[in-house]
Design a protein around this motif. Structure first.
Motif, PDB file in Angstrom:
ATOM      1  N   LEU A 196     -24.620  20.959 -30.337  1.00  0.00           N
ATOM      2  CA  LEU A 196     -24.857  19.794 -29.479  1.00  0.00           C
ATOM      3  C   LEU A 196     -24.170  19.977 -28.122  1.00  0.00           C
ATOM      4  O   LEU A 196     -24.760  19.678 -27.079  1.00  0.00           O
ATOM      5  N   GLN A 197     -22.972  20.503 -28.139  1.00  0.00           N
ATOM      6  CA  GLN A 197     -22.270  20.773 -26.869  1.00  0.00           C
ATOM      7  C   GLN A 197     -23.036  21.801 -26.040  1.00  0.00           C
ATOM      8  O   GLN A 197     -23.183  21.642 -24.822  1.00  0.00           O
TER       9      GLN A 197
ATOM     10  N   GLY B 245     -28.186  16.860 -32.729  1.00  0.00           N
ATOM     11  CA  GLY B 245     -27.156  17.574 -33.466  1.00  0.00           C
ATOM     12  C   GLY B 245     -27.091  17.222 -34.939  1.00  0.00           C
ATOM     13  O   GLY B 245     -26.102  17.510 -35.597  1.00  0.00           O
TER      14      GLY B 245
ATOM     15  N   HIS C  67     -22.884  22.144 -35.932  1.00  0.00           N
ATOM     16  CA  HIS C  67     -23.834  21.237 -35.284  1.00  0.00           C
ATOM     17  C   HIS C  67     -23.218  20.622 -34.028  1.00  0.00           C
ATOM     18  O   HIS C  67     -23.915  20.411 -33.035  1.00  0.00           O
ATOM     19  N   GLU C  68     -21.936  20.354 -34.076  1.00  0.00           N
ATOM     20  CA  GLU C  68     -21.252  19.801 -32.902  1.00  0.00           C
ATOM     21  C   GLU C  68     -21.197  20.839 -31.792  1.00  0.00           C
ATOM     22  O   GLU C  68     -21.383  20.500 -30.620  1.00  0.00           O
TER      23      GLU C  68
ATOM     24  N   MET D 256     -14.267  21.877 -36.064  1.00  0.00           N
ATOM     25  CA  MET D 256     -15.500  21.376 -35.497  1.00  0.00           C
ATOM     26  C   MET D 256     -16.696  22.011 -36.223  1.00  0.00           C
ATOM     27  O   MET D 256     -16.726  23.206 -36.448  1.00  0.00           O
TER      28      MET D 256
END
Length: 108
Positions: free
Chosen positions: A8-9, A68, A4-5, A1
């Protein structure tokens, strides 16, 4: 992962009201953001602290808009750049209108 992911989470959890996620975001970002701003306000710690608080407030109001596409820190720095621009414009207006005793013949 990708980071950025993860960012975002984290942002989505903060928007959802997760106080632990907010604390994590604050812990990850504030000291770096402070250093970023401090260098741009002539190493004035009070101005840097105030501006960082403004950046974080603005970011929290708009966190639901974070997509993100860049890291969360980069997104915060973009907000900081806007706040810094506003800060310098206010400062220029204030200093532009203020005349010192030495500069104004009508006050002598």
């Amino acid at each position: 992962m990708v980071d950025h992911e993860l960012d975002l989470q984290l942002a989505r959890r903060v928007v959802a009201g997760d106080s632990a996620a907010f604390d994590r975001l604050f812990d990850l970002a504030f000291s770096r953001l402070y250093r970023f701003v401090l260098l741009r306000v002539g190493r004035d710690p009070d101005a840097a602290q105030d501006l960082c608080q403004q950046v974080m407030e603005r970011a929290m109001r708009r966190l639901d808009q974070y997509r993100g596409e860049a890291s969360l820190f980069t997104w915060l720095c973009t907000i900081a750049r806007h706040e810094l621009t506003d800060h310098w414009e206010r400062d220029a207006r204030t200093h532009g209108r203020t005349r010192s005793y030495d500069q104004d013949d009508s006050l002598r």
